[in-house]
Design a protein around this motif. Structure first.
Motif, PDB file in Angstrom:
ATOM      1  N   ALA A  49       0.831  -1.203   0.000  1.00 23.06           N
ATOM      2  CA  ALA A  49       0.000   0.000   0.000  1.00 23.06           C
ATOM      3  C   ALA A  49       0.870   1.259   0.000  1.00 23.06           C
ATOM      4  CB  ALA A  49      -0.938  -0.006   1.198  1.00 23.06           C
ATOM      5  N   THR A  96       6.998   5.701   3.619  1.00 28.23           N
ATOM      6  CA  THR A  96       6.201   6.800   4.168  1.00 28.23           C
ATOM      7  C   THR A  96       7.078   8.016   4.436  1.00 28.23           C
ATOM      8  OG1 THR A  96       4.631   5.254   5.186  1.00 28.23           O
ATOM      9  CG2 THR A  96       4.674   7.494   6.056  1.00 28.23           C
ATOM     10  N   THR A 136      -1.139  10.758   1.489  1.00 27.55           N
ATOM     11  CA  THR A 136      -1.860   9.897   2.433  1.00 27.55           C
ATOM     12  C   THR A 136      -2.712   8.829   1.755  1.00 27.55           C
ATOM     13  OG1 THR A 136      -3.760  11.402   2.517  1.00 27.55           O
ATOM     14  CG2 THR A 136      -1.980  11.796   4.089  1.00 27.55           C
ATOM     15  N   PRO A 153      -1.492   4.037   2.300  1.00 28.61           N
ATOM     16  CA  PRO A 153      -1.616   3.155   3.468  1.00 28.61           C
ATOM     17  C   PRO A 153      -3.019   2.659   3.808  1.00 28.61           C
ATOM     18  CG  PRO A 153      -0.028   4.882   3.924  1.00 28.61           C
ATOM     19  CD  PRO A 153      -0.622   5.199   2.586  1.00 28.61           C
ATOM     20  N   PRO A 154      -4.080   3.463   3.672  1.00 34.31           N
ATOM     21  CA  PRO A 154      -5.409   2.951   4.027  1.00 34.31           C
ATOM     22  C   PRO A 154      -5.879   1.776   3.174  1.00 34.31           C
ATOM     23  CG  PRO A 154      -5.431   5.355   3.968  1.00 34.31           C
ATOM     24  CD  PRO A 154      -4.125   4.916   3.381  1.00 34.31           C
ATOM     25  N   MET A 155      -5.197   1.494   2.064  1.00 35.98           N
ATOM     26  CA  MET A 155      -5.618   0.396   1.196  1.00 35.98           C
ATOM     27  C   MET A 155      -5.056  -0.960   1.620  1.00 35.98           C
ATOM     28  SD  MET A 155      -5.617   1.889  -2.669  1.00 35.98           S
ATOM     29  CE  MET A 155      -6.707   3.235  -3.141  1.00 35.98           C
TER      30      MET A 155
END
Length: 344
Positions: A98, A160, A267, A270-272
């Protein structure tokens, strides 16, 4: 969860590696009625959800536009999840996919909008960089011997930081080239381009995994790494290739996501991660229960999106979506394990 391949099917070290992979990939438990239902449970759930929401909201859910929306919303996640299959098939985790998607997105938008690079060159560099990240992951896992969980979660943190250093927390939204936005927002014969790209990638990866010696070798490694090595399969090299392939597909997913959004946010990636893992594990309950596979993953992504879209259209509160996704995953895995237990 690993493949259902039985290491006892492996020949001796002098055996032919391609034949070893073929035997492992084809070796399945005897078909029984419970196992048959385990194979089709997820597609049946998808059909049931479509029927229910179409009956409740025929004017909004059962439309061509809504179908296109459902497929388009999850095209990027489909590409990412298909890439995630590769290291999982060989029995390894990749928790950096991700963040790697985020790297591809930031590179393609940053290089074009900030450095004035042509879109095609920026896409090539973005995919190459993401592939290199996967390649490094594979080397550290297969050659150095570091646990894949440690390697990839560390790599995710590094990415990141690099994304933050490059963007300084800013969103790239000016001077995004039309070629990039057209990739994410265009159509081919009325079908959104992201859906076409995801479908093409699905077909290619399915062919590689099921119809080529390399794909059978990957499943053989996941079945038993030591036995595969004794059979002459190049375990370290194929493990590196699996991680590199995951990185390349993460890069492509990032480019498509950049085209859909028309911007680059630090951003986005990462949420995936968790939805991608939910899709591949839920997909492993379909068609070949207990085995990571392409078509099960695609059906899982669509099923989850149909469920969340349908719930939104009938006015369900926002907190229903995570409850639905988590419950569907747990219930499907539990049901498949139960059915496979009965079948054996």
């Amino acid at each position: 969860m690993t493949s259902t391949l039985d290491p006892s099917a492996l020949p001796s070290a002098a055996g032919d590696p391609e034949e070893t992979g073929r035997r492992l990939l084809k070796r399945r438990p005897n078909e029984t009625l419970p196992l048959f239902f385990a194979r089709i449970a997820l597609p049946l759930l998808l059909v049931l959800l479509i029927a229910i929401f179409s009956a409740v909201r025929p004017e909004t859910f059962a439309t061509v536009d809504n179908l296109k929306t459902v497929l388009n919303l999850q095209a990027v996640l489909t590409i990412l999840a298909i890439g995630l299959l590769l290291p999982l098939i060989v029995g390894e985790l990749d928790l950096s996919v991700a963040a790697n998607l985020g790297l591809g997105l930031i590179l393609v938008t940053g290089l074009t909008s900030q450095q004035g690079m042509p879109a095609t060159a920026a896409m090539v560099i973005a995919v190459a960089a993401c592939t290199a990240v996967g390649f490094i992951n594979g080397l550290l896992v297969s050659k150095v011997g570091i646990n894949s969980f440690i390697v990839t979660i560390g790599m995710s943190t590094i990415l990141t930081g690099l994304i933050g250093a490059y963007t300084l927390g800013n969103v790239f939204y000016e001077n995004i080239p039309e070629e990039l936005t057209q990739l994410g927002q265009g159509n081919l014969l009325g079908i959104p381009l992201p859906v076409v790209i995801a479908a093409a990638i699905g077909l290619i990866v399915w062919y590689l995994l099921s119809q080529t010696p390399a794909g059978r070798f990957l499943y053989a490694i996941g079945g038993s790494r030591d036995a595969a090595r004794l059979s002459g399969i190049a375990v370290p090299q194929l493990t590196v290739a699996a991680f590199a392939g995951a990185g390349a597909l993460a890069g492509i997913a990032g480019i498509v996501q950049a085209g859909i959004l028309g911007s680059g946010s630090p951003t986005v990636g990462p949420p995936m991660l968790l939805p991608a893992y939910a899709a591949v594990f839920l997909g492993a309950t379909a068609f070949l229960p207990g085995t990571f596979n392409v078509w099960g993953t695609i059906i899982a992504v669509i099923t989850l999106q149909v469920g969340t879209t349908g719930l939104a259209l009938i006015g369900a509160p926002f907190w229903i979506e995570p409850l639905f996704t988590g419950t569907a995953l747990i219930a499907a895995v539990a049901a498949t394990r139960f059915l496979r237990g009965e079948a054996t």
